[in-house]
Design a protein around this motif. Structure first.
Motif, short mmCIF file in Angstrom:
data_model
loop_
_atom_site.label_atom_id
_atom_site.label_comp_id
_atom_site.label_asym_id
_atom_site.label_seq_id
_atom_site.Cartn_x
_atom_site.Cartn_y
_atom_site.Cartn_z
N TYR A 174 0.82 -1.21 0.00
CA TYR A 174 0.00 0.00 0.00
C TYR A 174 0.86 1.27 0.00
O TYR A 174 0.49 2.29 0.58
CB TYR A 174 -0.98 -0.02 1.18
CG TYR A 174 -2.16 -0.93 0.91
CD1 TYR A 174 -3.17 -0.53 0.05
CD2 TYR A 174 -2.24 -2.20 1.47
CE1 TYR A 174 -4.24 -1.36 -0.24
CE2 TYR A 174 -3.30 -3.03 1.19
CZ TYR A 174 -4.30 -2.61 0.33
OH TYR A 174 -5.36 -3.44 0.04
N ASP A 175 2.01 1.17 -0.65
CA ASP A 175 2.90 2.32 -0.91
C ASP A 175 3.45 3.01 0.32
O ASP A 175 3.74 4.21 0.29
CB ASP A 175 2.19 3.35 -1.82
CG ASP A 175 1.87 2.77 -3.18
OD1 ASP A 175 2.68 1.99 -3.70
OD2 ASP A 175 0.79 3.09 -3.72
N VAL A 224 -9.15 0.49 -4.54
CA VAL A 224 -10.03 0.37 -5.69
C VAL A 224 -9.38 -0.50 -6.77
O VAL A 224 -10.06 -1.30 -7.42
CB VAL A 224 -10.37 1.77 -6.24
CG1 VAL A 224 -11.14 1.69 -7.55
CG2 VAL A 224 -11.15 2.57 -5.21
N ILE A 225 -8.09 -0.40 -6.94
CA ILE A 225 -7.40 -1.15 -8.00
C ILE A 225 -7.02 -2.58 -7.60
O ILE A 225 -6.50 -3.33 -8.42
CB ILE A 225 -6.14 -0.40 -8.47
CG1 ILE A 225 -5.13 -0.26 -7.33
CG2 ILE A 225 -6.49 0.94 -9.08
CD1 ILE A 225 -3.76 0.21 -7.77
N ASN A 226 -7.30 -2.99 -6.37
CA ASN A 226 -6.92 -4.32 -5.90
C ASN A 226 -7.97 -5.35 -6.33
O ASN A 226 -8.70 -5.91 -5.52
CB ASN A 226 -6.73 -4.31 -4.38
CG ASN A 226 -5.98 -5.52 -3.89
OD1 ASN A 226 -5.76 -6.48 -4.62
ND2 ASN A 226 -5.60 -5.49 -2.62
N ARG A 240 -12.03 -9.83 -5.81
CA ARG A 240 -12.61 -11.11 -6.26
C ARG A 240 -12.69 -12.10 -5.10
O ARG A 240 -13.68 -12.80 -4.93
CB ARG A 240 -11.80 -11.70 -7.41
CG ARG A 240 -12.11 -11.08 -8.76
CD ARG A 240 -11.54 -11.90 -9.91
NE ARG A 240 -10.12 -12.17 -9.80
CZ ARG A 240 -9.15 -11.38 -10.30
NH1 ARG A 240 -9.47 -10.28 -10.94
NH2 ARG A 240 -7.89 -11.72 -10.17
N LEU A 241 -11.63 -12.16 -4.29
CA LEU A 241 -11.61 -13.05 -3.12
C LEU A 241 -12.75 -12.68 -2.17
O LEU A 241 -13.50 -13.55 -1.71
CB LEU A 241 -10.26 -12.96 -2.39
CG LEU A 241 -10.16 -13.70 -1.06
CD1 LEU A 241 -10.27 -15.21 -1.26
CD2 LEU A 241 -8.86 -13.34 -0.35
N PHE A 261 -18.82 -11.24 0.59
CA PHE A 261 -18.76 -9.82 0.93
C PHE A 261 -19.43 -9.02 -0.18
O PHE A 261 -19.28 -9.32 -1.35
CB PHE A 261 -17.31 -9.36 1.12
CG PHE A 261 -16.71 -9.80 2.41
CD1 PHE A 261 -16.54 -8.90 3.46
CD2 PHE A 261 -16.30 -11.10 2.60
CE1 PHE A 261 -15.99 -9.30 4.66
CE2 PHE A 261 -15.74 -11.52 3.79
CZ PHE A 261 -15.59 -10.62 4.83
N LYS A 262 -20.16 -8.01 0.22
CA LYS A 262 -20.87 -7.15 -0.72
C LYS A 262 -20.32 -5.73 -0.62
O LYS A 262 -20.05 -5.24 0.48
CB LYS A 262 -22.37 -7.11 -0.41
CG LYS A 262 -23.03 -8.46 -0.33
CD LYS A 262 -23.31 -9.02 -1.68
CE LYS A 262 -24.12 -10.29 -1.58
NZ LYS A 262 -23.51 -11.43 -2.17
N LYS A 263 -20.21 -5.07 -1.76
CA LYS A 263 -19.78 -3.68 -1.77
C LYS A 263 -20.87 -2.82 -1.14
O LYS A 263 -22.05 -2.96 -1.46
CB LYS A 263 -19.49 -3.23 -3.20
CG LYS A 263 -18.89 -1.86 -3.27
CD LYS A 263 -18.47 -1.52 -4.69
CE LYS A 263 -17.86 -0.14 -4.70
NZ LYS A 263 -17.46 0.24 -6.05
#
Length: 147
Positions: free
Chosen positions: A25-26, A119-121, A126-127, A133-135
């Motif tokens: 995570y930078d 967001v880009i992970n 997908r996991l 899990f729901k957004k």
């Protein structure tokens, strides 16, 4: 493959894994800060840490932070950290860590588990979605940051 709850004897391995997680995570590499942080979590017992061991080597970790749901008047958990070293990915380790988080939370009669990811992970998303899990679409989340 073996997944177990971590303890202070695991601190060196946990620190390295947590440092790599932060770098993903930078964040700059800082094993000493990672070690101090994780040691405090274990000593204060304010999080639950699981470690994945594959072929005698620590290759993944998952950390849950307890919280509470006022609405359901029950415990809840924040799945704050889930990480598998790059060379061990694709072997189902993330899935097993996720299953451990879900089972642990069910066993504690929690009302939910929440998590946040970049967001880009897309791999992690997908996991999470594959595991039910729901957004979030019902509530807006706001943060007040001091960093």
């Amino acid at each position: 493959m073996h997944i177990r709850q971590a303890n202070l004897k695991d601190i060196e391995e946990i620190a390295v894994l947590f440092n790599h997680y932060r770098m993903f995570y930078d964040q700059p590499s800082n094993v000493q800060a990672a070690k101090k942080f994780m040691k405090e979590r274990l000593e204060y017992e304010d999080s639950i840490i699981y470690i994945a061991v594959y072929k005698g080597r620590a290759v993944g970790l998952m950390q849950l932070y307890p919280t509470f749901s006022s609405i359901s008047v029950k415990r809840a958990y924040i799945l704050n950290d889930l990480y598998v070293v790059e060379e061990a990915r694709g072997k189902g380790i993330g899935q097993q860590l996720m299953e451990k988080a879900i089972q642990f939370s069910k066993d504690k009669d929690a009302s939910y588990i929440t998590l946040t990811t970049a967001v880009i992970n897309t791999t992690a998303k997908r996991l999470y979605e594959r595991n039910g899990f729901k957004k979030e679409t019902e509530f807006d989340t706001y943060n007040y940051s001091f960093i």
